[in-house]
Scaffold this active site. Sequence first.
Site, PDB file in Angstrom:
ATOM      1  CB  SER A  62      -0.881   0.001   1.261  1.00 11.79           C
ATOM      2  OG  SER A  62      -1.457   1.262   1.491  1.00 11.79           O
ATOM      3  CE1 TYR A  90      -4.815  -2.202   4.329  1.00 12.44           C
ATOM      4  CE2 TYR A  90      -3.669  -0.114   4.035  1.00 12.44           C
ATOM      5  CZ  TYR A  90      -4.264  -1.243   3.497  1.00 12.44           C
ATOM      6  OH  TYR A  90      -4.309  -1.416   2.139  1.00 12.44           O
TER       7      TYR A  90
END
Length: 252
Positions: free
Chosen positions: A142, A155
Amino acid sequence: MFDLSGKVAIVTGGNGGIGLGIARGLASAGAALMLVGRDAAKTERAVAELAATGATASAAIADVTVEADCRGFAEAALQRHGRIDILVNNAGTNWRKPPQDYSLEEWRALIDANLTSTFLASMAVFPTLQCQRAGKIVNIGSMTSIFGASFAAPYSASKGGVVQFTKACATAWAEHGIQVNAILPGWIDTELTQQGRVQVPGLNERVLARTPAGRWGVPDDLAGTAVYLSSRASDFVTGAAIPVDGGYSSQA
């Protein structure tokens, strides 16, 4: 150089969003696909979508945080397709809130879903790739692998871990002819990020203002990079983490 005919690719979380976009790209390059997901109906629908285009595809219903399930889908791929050439570690999830509001159980669940799953699936296919002395592993990180997000602490930690795990495996497995790389998606329009736009006020406007491309990405925007990293075009590329974010991470 980008032809994947005769290759077999496993895509975890391949039944929707980024995973399905990547699966479509790999299929268009000639690969046979195994889509791994927990939701049987959703996974079968994705397989049917690929099959309707003429692709060879199958489903494996599995929880990628469970070691036995990961071994199971690797064995199923060998039984159904005869080989494994590519693994795309895409499965993952996110919940958005300030760091202090996560429980320990939520922290562990996110780390397991995003990082431990990448470890388990990679270990499941490694013996086959090692025996073949060839293989491609593409891990989905990400942009939060690069920098933090105030509403996504676990995350961000898990996706940062994905990049470091990618680099470690790349250096360890190069001698076996295995390339391990990562794709770092930016803001991609999926069911997960649609929820984020509801949960984080002003997110849509901030994303558009910072993204030089002037739009949110779509799942198919990841397909070309995934095909490249899965093909012989990238045989001398390993340990890389490539942003696919419309220029978002290049902005100060």
